[in-house]
Scaffold this motif. Structure first.
Motif, short mmCIF file in Angstrom:
data_model
loop_
_atom_site.label_atom_id
_atom_site.label_comp_id
_atom_site.label_asym_id
_atom_site.label_seq_id
_atom_site.Cartn_x
_atom_site.Cartn_y
_atom_site.Cartn_z
N THR A 128 0.82 -1.21 0.00
CA THR A 128 0.00 0.00 0.00
C THR A 128 0.86 1.26 0.00
O THR A 128 1.80 1.38 0.77
N VAL A 129 0.51 2.20 -0.88
CA VAL A 129 1.10 3.54 -0.89
C VAL A 129 0.08 4.49 -0.29
O VAL A 129 -1.09 4.50 -0.70
N ALA A 130 0.49 5.27 0.69
CA ALA A 130 -0.46 6.14 1.39
C ALA A 130 0.08 7.56 1.49
O ALA A 130 1.29 7.80 1.44
N TYR A 224 -0.21 -3.96 3.56
CA TYR A 224 -1.63 -3.59 3.65
C TYR A 224 -2.18 -3.75 5.05
O TYR A 224 -3.05 -2.96 5.48
N ALA A 225 -1.71 -4.73 5.81
CA ALA A 225 -2.25 -4.96 7.15
C ALA A 225 -2.11 -3.72 8.02
O ALA A 225 -3.00 -3.42 8.83
N TYR A 226 -1.02 -2.99 7.85
CA TYR A 226 -0.80 -1.79 8.68
C TYR A 226 -1.74 -0.67 8.25
O TYR A 226 -2.19 0.12 9.08
N TYR A 227 -2.04 -0.58 6.95
CA TYR A 227 -3.01 0.41 6.50
C TYR A 227 -4.39 0.08 7.05
O TYR A 227 -5.10 0.97 7.55
N ARG A 228 -4.79 -1.18 6.96
CA ARG A 228 -6.15 -1.55 7.39
C ARG A 228 -6.38 -1.24 8.86
O ARG A 228 -7.49 -0.88 9.26
N CYS A 247 -7.14 2.78 -12.40
CA CYS A 247 -6.76 2.98 -11.01
C CYS A 247 -7.44 1.92 -10.14
O CYS A 247 -8.66 1.73 -10.22
N THR A 248 -6.67 1.24 -9.32
CA THR A 248 -7.20 0.18 -8.46
C THR A 248 -6.75 0.39 -7.03
O THR A 248 -5.57 0.58 -6.77
N ALA A 249 -7.71 0.38 -6.12
CA ALA A 249 -7.40 0.56 -4.71
C ALA A 249 -6.87 -0.74 -4.11
O ALA A 249 -7.24 -1.84 -4.55
N PRO A 250 -6.00 -0.64 -3.10
CA PRO A 250 -5.51 -1.86 -2.46
C PRO A 250 -6.58 -2.50 -1.59
O PRO A 250 -7.20 -1.84 -0.76
N ASP A 251 -6.85 -3.76 -1.82
CA ASP A 251 -7.70 -4.55 -0.93
C ASP A 251 -7.40 -6.02 -1.19
O ASP A 251 -6.71 -6.37 -2.15
N VAL A 299 -5.54 -10.75 10.03
CA VAL A 299 -4.37 -9.90 10.17
C VAL A 299 -4.35 -8.81 9.09
O VAL A 299 -3.94 -7.69 9.33
N GLY A 300 -4.82 -9.16 7.88
CA GLY A 300 -4.88 -8.18 6.81
C GLY A 300 -4.18 -8.60 5.53
O GLY A 300 -3.81 -7.75 4.72
N TYR A 301 -4.06 -9.92 5.31
CA TYR A 301 -3.41 -10.41 4.11
C TYR A 301 -4.25 -11.48 3.43
O TYR A 301 -5.18 -12.03 4.03
#
Length: 321
Positions: A128-130, A224-228, A247-251, A299-301
């Protein structure tokens, strides 16, 4: 779950105490400098490596210890490369988490120390880029990311896109010992140049979150887990691989389907020598069996597929035969 998986999962530490008792002396010799017990006399498993994989390993360790008395599984987010060079290859850890494949130089380092790494894919990440919540930026291409992050690249956002702020780019990213750094440098910057050296870097992803969420004009990247866990505090950018791409969002769904451009596999590497120790084998077996469950999703993965689990378990069995 297949019958063979059921048979494997039914094997407990208590049913394998004879092997443990007869192999302790040999394990002390082949496990490098890893201490086989902690100060309290508990059987010990040492896990180092990727800060991205760390939340999965930490959860697996907690659950495994809850089911097995007198076992101590320690986890340390050293970074993928840092874990290989400082802990795993010298024989000071049993397992190394990795957000990229082991490199040839690392394999050679392990070999020089008599350590044979066994690779297991345990899931996938939507890297994830934030940016700061107030940023007007919503979507970036690989080319724009390269300009934002390469040495001698853009200094202000407007230099990359005239619609973006004419303000200095504030960068927060993983340290150079990180597998996430390596993946980003190879797959996003690529032949365009090299990763910028002057940026706020750390192996602590929560520090990256804190920096981006409190700094205007900030950008950073991490698992991604840290973003979630912190999605209200900062904004995840949508990604497109090319300038005319979508454009696609991370999920997790987009990462699993391959739609998200920055999806990547996650691994653990176990020392073949350490796997001769019963407690290490049983922990890795437990980890691999749980890798396809909601434990990884929570966990987010993206969890491992059933085929990956079966392949991993066969590889695990072969490692000790």
């Amino acid at each position: 779950m297949t019958d063979s998986q059921t048979d494997r999962s039914g094997r407990s530490l208590s049913r394998r105490t004879f092997l443990a008792a007869t192999s302790t002396a040999g394990a002390l010799a082949v496990a490098g400098c890893t201490e086989n017990t902690d100060n309290g006399g508990n059987d010990r498993v040492v896990v180092t490596g990727s800060s991205t994989v760390h939340p999965v390993s930490d959860r697996m360790a907690e659950d495994f210890m809850a089911e097995n008395d007198n076992v101590n599984v320690t986890t340390d987010p050293t970074g993928t490369g840092g874990g290989f060079s400082n802990n795993f290859c010298p024989g000071d850890s049993d397992i190394n988490g990795a957000s990229r494949r082991i490199q040839d130089a690392e394999e050679q380092d392990c070999s020089d120390n008599g350590v044979e790494p066994i690779q297991f894919q345990i899931g996938a990440d939507a890297l994830t880029v934030a940016v700061h919540n107030d940023s007007p930026v919503d979507c970036v291409s690989y080319d724009e990311l390269a300009q934002l992050w390469m040495q001698d690249g853009a200094e202000t956002w407007a230099e990359v896109n005239s619609d973006w702020p004419d303000e200095e780019i504030e960068r927060f990213g993983p340290a150079t010992t990180s597998g996430t750094f390596d993946w980003f440098n190879e797959n996003v910057i690529g032949d365009a140049g090299s990763h910028i050296e002057q940026y706020e870097n750390t192996e602590n992803d929560n520090e990256l979150i804190q920096g981006i969420s409190t700094t205007e004009n900030a950008i950073g990247y991490f698992g991604y887990a840290y973003y979630r866990e912190n999605e209200d505090d900062l904004k995840a950018l949508e990604i497109r691989e090319s300038e005319d791409g979508e454009c696609t969002a991370p999920d997790l769904d987009a990462a699993q389907s391959g739609e998200y451009p920055m999806a990547r596999p996650l691994y653990i590497y176990a020392s073949q020598e350490s796997l001769q120790r019963d407690v290490v084998y049983d922990f890795v077996e437990y980890y691999l069996e749980q890798a396809s469950t909601d434990t990884v999703t929570d966990v987010g993965y993206v969890p491992a597929s059933e085929d990956q689990v079966e392949s991993n378990l066969e590889k695990l069995e072969n490692a000790v035969n």
